[in-house]
Structure formats: C-alpha cells, structure tokens
Design a protein around this motif. Sequence first.
Motif, PDB file in Angstrom:
ATOM      1  N   UNK A 144       0.811  -1.296  -0.031  1.00  0.00           N
ATOM      2  CA  UNK A 144      -0.142  -0.053   0.039  1.00  0.00           C
ATOM      3  C   UNK A 144       0.803   1.186   0.002  1.00  0.00           C
ATOM      4  N   UNK A 145       2.198   1.123  -0.078  1.00  0.00           N
ATOM      5  CA  UNK A 145       3.003   2.307  -0.341  1.00  0.00           C
ATOM      6  C   UNK A 145       3.094   3.059   1.144  1.00  0.00           C
ATOM      7  N   UNK A 146       2.949   2.377   2.144  1.00  0.00           N
ATOM      8  CA  UNK A 146       2.889   3.263   3.484  1.00  0.00           C
ATOM      9  C   UNK A 146       4.161   4.032   3.727  1.00  0.00           C
ATOM     10  N   UNK A 147       5.415   3.325   3.167  1.00  0.00           N
ATOM     11  CA  UNK A 147       6.812   4.072   3.406  1.00  0.00           C
ATOM     12  C   UNK A 147       6.557   5.398   2.973  1.00  0.00           C
ATOM     13  N   UNK A 148       6.106   5.596   1.705  1.00  0.00           N
ATOM     14  CA  UNK A 148       6.096   6.988   0.915  1.00  0.00           C
ATOM     15  C   UNK A 148       5.261   7.857   1.669  1.00  0.00           C
ATOM     16  N   UNK A 149       4.247   7.258   2.390  1.00  0.00           N
ATOM     17  CA  UNK A 149       3.398   8.420   3.191  1.00  0.00           C
ATOM     18  C   UNK A 149       4.317   8.804   4.515  1.00  0.00           C
ATOM     19  N   UNK A 370      -6.116   5.714   8.550  1.00  0.00           N
ATOM     20  CA  UNK A 370      -7.123   6.457   9.024  1.00  0.00           C
ATOM     21  C   UNK A 370      -6.494   7.348  10.292  1.00  0.00           C
ATOM     22  N   UNK A 371      -5.950   6.545  11.031  1.00  0.00           N
ATOM     23  CA  UNK A 371      -5.381   7.055  12.420  1.00  0.00           C
ATOM     24  C   UNK A 371      -4.261   8.201  11.851  1.00  0.00           C
ATOM     25  N   UNK A 372      -3.572   7.845  11.023  1.00  0.00           N
ATOM     26  CA  UNK A 372      -2.682   8.747  10.354  1.00  0.00           C
ATOM     27  C   UNK A 372      -3.303  10.088   9.790  1.00  0.00           C
ATOM     28  N   UNK A 373      -4.200   9.822   9.050  1.00  0.00           N
ATOM     29  CA  UNK A 373      -5.035  11.135   8.622  1.00  0.00           C
ATOM     30  C   UNK A 373      -5.432  11.825   9.553  1.00  0.00           C
ATOM     31  N   UNK A 374      -6.164  11.333  10.670  1.00  0.00           N
ATOM     32  CA  UNK A 374      -6.938  12.046  11.698  1.00  0.00           C
ATOM     33  C   UNK A 374      -5.532  12.641  12.368  1.00  0.00           C
ATOM     34  N   UNK A 389     -11.114   7.750   0.882  1.00  0.00           N
ATOM     35  CA  UNK A 389     -10.914   6.419   0.695  1.00  0.00           C
ATOM     36  C   UNK A 389     -11.468   6.070  -0.699  1.00  0.00           C
ATOM     37  N   UNK A 390     -12.692   6.622  -0.885  1.00  0.00           N
ATOM     38  CA  UNK A 390     -13.322   6.403  -2.186  1.00  0.00           C
ATOM     39  C   UNK A 390     -12.585   6.893  -3.333  1.00  0.00           C
ATOM     40  N   UNK A 391     -12.257   8.427  -2.832  1.00  0.00           N
ATOM     41  CA  UNK A 391     -11.464   9.092  -3.967  1.00  0.00           C
ATOM     42  C   UNK A 391     -10.130   8.675  -4.465  1.00  0.00           C
ATOM     43  N   UNK A 392      -9.314   8.108  -3.649  1.00  0.00           N
ATOM     44  CA  UNK A 392      -7.956   7.907  -3.736  1.00  0.00           C
ATOM     45  C   UNK A 392      -7.575   6.260  -3.940  1.00  0.00           C
ATOM     46  N   UNK A 408     -11.582  -0.170  -4.004  1.00  0.00           N
ATOM     47  CA  UNK A 408     -10.332  -0.842  -4.646  1.00  0.00           C
ATOM     48  C   UNK A 408      -9.366  -0.780  -3.260  1.00  0.00           C
ATOM     49  N   UNK A 409      -8.026  -0.900  -3.567  1.00  0.00           N
ATOM     50  CA  UNK A 409      -7.089  -0.826  -2.789  1.00  0.00           C
ATOM     51  C   UNK A 409      -6.798   0.310  -2.160  1.00  0.00           C
ATOM     52  N   UNK A 410      -6.596   0.434  -0.653  1.00  0.00           N
ATOM     53  CA  UNK A 410      -6.391   1.791   0.076  1.00  0.00           C
ATOM     54  C   UNK A 410      -4.864   2.353  -0.670  1.00  0.00           C
ATOM     55  N   UNK A 411      -4.697   3.568  -0.753  1.00  0.00           N
ATOM     56  CA  UNK A 411      -3.517   4.381  -1.435  1.00  0.00           C
ATOM     57  C   UNK A 411      -3.378   5.414  -0.408  1.00  0.00           C
ATOM     58  N   UNK A 412      -2.650   4.983   0.607  1.00  0.00           N
ATOM     59  CA  UNK A 412      -2.431   6.013   1.748  1.00  0.00           C
ATOM     60  C   UNK A 412      -1.858   7.384   1.110  1.00  0.00           C
ATOM     61  N   UNK A 413      -0.931   7.258   0.498  1.00  0.00           N
ATOM     62  CA  UNK A 413       0.004   8.447   0.033  1.00  0.00           C
ATOM     63  C   UNK A 413      -0.920   9.378  -0.965  1.00  0.00           C
ATOM     64  N   UNK A 414      -1.776   8.833  -1.868  1.00  0.00           N
ATOM     65  CA  UNK A 414      -2.809   9.638  -2.374  1.00  0.00           C
ATOM     66  C   UNK A 414      -3.868  10.271  -1.254  1.00  0.00           C
ATOM     67  N   UNK A 415      -4.215   9.691  -0.508  1.00  0.00           N
ATOM     68  CA  UNK A 415      -4.999  10.302   0.615  1.00  0.00           C
ATOM     69  C   UNK A 415      -4.305  11.242   1.294  1.00  0.00           C
ATOM     70  N   UNK A 416      -3.067  11.322   1.830  1.00  0.00           N
ATOM     71  CA  UNK A 416      -2.423  12.220   2.345  1.00  0.00           C
ATOM     72  C   UNK A 416      -2.196  13.292   1.532  1.00  0.00           C
ATOM     73  N   UNK A 417      -2.038  13.229   0.359  1.00  0.00           N
ATOM     74  CA  UNK A 417      -1.877  14.422  -0.602  1.00  0.00           C
ATOM     75  C   UNK A 417      -3.149  15.146  -0.726  1.00  0.00           C
TER      76      UNK A 417
END
Length: 516
Positions: A144-149, A370-374, A389-392, A408-417
């Motif tokens: 899910x690319x968490x290290x990039x986030x 979601x905890x990171x985003x909060x 989540x739906x948008x990214x 789809x598959x969660x995409x944390x970096x795009x959500x962060x952006x």
Amino acid sequence: MRSAKIIVAILVVVGWLVVSGVPVTAANGIDITNNKQLDFVREITAAEEKIMQEKEGQIIVQLNKPMSDTRVATILNFDSKKIRELAPDVYSIAVDEGDEEMLFRELQQNEAVLLAERNLPRKLLYESFPNDPYYREQWGLESIGISKLWEQLPSELGQVTVAVIDSGVDTNPFHEDLENRIDPNGYNFLLGSTNIYDLNGHGTAVAGIIAAVTNNNKGIAGVAGLADVRILPLQVVFSDGNVYSDDLIAAINYAVERNVDIINLSLGGSQYSEIENNVIQKAIQKGITVVASAGNEGNMSYMYPASYDGVISVGSIAADNKRSYFSNYNDKIDVVAPGERFITTAKSNLNKYDYFSGTSAAAPMVTGVLALLKAIDPSLTPEDLMGLLAATSLDLGFPGKDAEHGFGKINPLEALKLVMSEEQEEGNWTVLPSPPGRVPVNKAWLIQFNRSFAEDEIDGIVIEKDNNFIPVSIQLFPQEGRAIVTPVNTYTSQEEYQLKIFLNNLNRYRMSFFTE
C-alpha cells in the motif's frame, strides 16, 4: 579543512569501537556496559545536531574568480571565522539568525558574487526502511506504499485514540512493540474489570498492525507507528474466540463515552442487530469512524457490524492484488487491504511475533491509515475519511465500485496528498463555471481534459458538501483524457455541492452545483 579531517578521524574511531566489540551490545552495536563509549556517542550526536542546525541558515556563494581567504572576507564584508572554503571559488557563510534574508540579498547584489544560494538539504537516494527487524516481512505495508506516506508526514501530528474491541492485549508486561501505546482506560467487559489480558492473541495482533512503534529497532512497524496513536483495548472476546453482542454493544458505548477517534472491529456475525446498529450509528454521529472486517466466509454473505450503513467494510487481498480466497464480497464492501500472512505482535510474555491472516488483518491496515490522517487533521469526520478512501483507492476489477474490491485497494499516499491539498491556504483555484439550473440528485460528471494523461497525474477528484467529502466512484480513461465521477449515494435535494480536481502539478479546479 582541519575540521573535516577531525570528523573523519572520529568516524574511524567509532567504527573501530563497534567492530572490535564486546559480548554485550545494544541493537545498534554500541557496548551498553561501556559508559565511556556511550558518553562518546552522545557527544558526537550532540555535536552533529548542532552542526546541522547551523547549516540551516548558511548561504553558499560562488565568486566570479578565485581569491585569497583574506580578500574574500574583505570583499564580502564578513568575519573570516564565519567563512568556510568549499572549493577555490565557492564558500559557505555562517549567518546570524534573523539576518538571513537581508544578507542573502546583499550577497546577490555584490559584484564579486556570481551566484548566491541557500544551503539546501539533500538525502541519500536509497530505498530506506524502518529499522524494525521484521519490517521486510510486512509485505502488506509496501503493497500500500505506506513508507512513501511516512516520508511525507508533517512534523506536527496530533494524538489519536483507537478503540480495539477485541480479545484484549498482551499484558504483564505489555508487548515490547506496544510500549507506551496502550491507553490506561482499557476495560474487560467479560469480567467487569480493568484486567485486559489476551489469552487468544487476536487483539494483540490487531493492535500491532495499527500501532506497533516504528523505528525502535524492535519487531515490526505499525501502519500508524510514527504517530502518537493510543490503543484503547476493550475486551469482548473470550479466549476461545466467541463474542456476544451485549459485550460488543457495551464496548462501543464505552468507546463513545471515552470520545475515541476510531473503532476497529475485526469481528462480526451473520445476524443483523438493530440495537447494535443503533449504538454504532450513535458512534458515527458523534464523529467516530468505525472500521470492520468484511468476513472470512469467501462468499457474498453480509457480516455485521461491517455491513451496517456508515461502517467502513474492509475486504482482504493477496500480494497479487486479487481477492483473498476467504474474503467476503458484496455490495457493502468499501475498500480492500492486504490481509494474508501478515507478521505482527503475538501474545506471549517473551515479546513474540507471528503471522496473522484474514479480514481481521485487513481492517486494522485501514484503521492505521485513517489514524494517520486524523493525526494530521483532527477535524476529519467519518464521512470525510470514507470520501478520502473512495476518491484515492486504487481501482481493482471492474471500473468503479464493485462487490469484490469496493472502491479498490487503499492508497495512503494519495489520501495524504488530498488532505494536505485541502489544508493549503484558500486560493490557487481555477473556478469552473457552474452548470445552468439545478442538477439531478444522482448526477454523474464527465470531466474532459485537454490531452491524454497518466493516472498518477491526478492526485484526486472529490465532491464536497459543507467541507465534508461525499463518497464517489471514479472511472479514469487516461488515453481518452477524461474521467467520470458518480456519487455512491444520491445527493441531498436542494443543496449546494462542490466538485474539486487536484492535479499533481499543484493545479486545482473547483465547480459549484446545486441539486434539484
């Protein structure tokens, strides 16, 4: 250049001390029985920190031609002690705090100066990983690319509390990788006590996926392990894995009273409970995001609490992004996340780690994100987080939301952006003309770009109402240069909405529209 030689010599000495070693060492190779060595390392660390702080305000200049150090000091009008030669015609200049802007402009205007620049930060260009020993076995995190986030997290993060309603958590003592992560207000609803032991191990595994401390030279890395995430363990699961709705309802209510941010429910049953649903809806109305496992039957059956409205239902995927053979699939699935053979914290007084699979593992992956985003933006509501989540999420399977993968598959970096884009100052928007009249409550939008594009050129497309994200299904047609955005639920009648488009070149577009 004398100072550089001194530093090199010190590094050589440190290297010799590490490799010559003694039997008792800490994880970083330093002799923990040798006070002199520890003092020495502390000294070096402090010195390096001071040097790095000084470099932040330095200016680098390149002169029109080489000249003597004395001449340089005279021409630039600086104390020679503050000037360091980097190359025959290149110098760094130490500037007093507060004078940087004025002196930078003066140096730019100096006839002897060809170029003046800030002392810019750089970094090593290798794939960096946390120092947690089992990190490389946590394939789901890289999937899910968490290290990039993690690399782009802002420095200031708020505290987030996640209620893990489960089988308790490893205690006496707490697991090494959950140190300082456990909220002291945990409760055992089975015994009516504060003893939150975990004889089953399920709750300890879930807690580790969410919040195991990252970069502590121990075990694994939690998805939200770089943030100040607290796990509130609420024990409702018996040691044999059985759960009853009364304990679950009491635990959810307790979580509401404790004003937690997120509830993780890696459990469920096939029978609908209106009372249970009412308590969960109360939690959502209070601003608490509820995440639940979709179920492990491998069929289209509903599992509750995951299938209640407003609950984020999480399915599991394997390393090839295909639905796990055991993961339920139905129209209630919102997103999917890795959930197979995921190493995490295990129950034991020996600080063990073990593999964990199921939608029980996929749900806390989402909870951690979601905890990171909060932690970045505490104002995000359950609707906002679902919208993000739906948008990214990375669309898998059929275009748009489907029964196998949800959005789809969660995409944390795009959500962060997207969160960071929303936090930027108002402005820098290109306002698109609103459509004439009012639009139907199920209106889908066709967005036509002026050329074909790569999917990574679009950071996100969202629809908002009163600054809350509205869940949408997004279909991208890169070669055709267009996108289709469809609301998952109908809009509210007689209301104003905004369609927003975020591109990775920092261009942003928005359009207002009104519903019939």
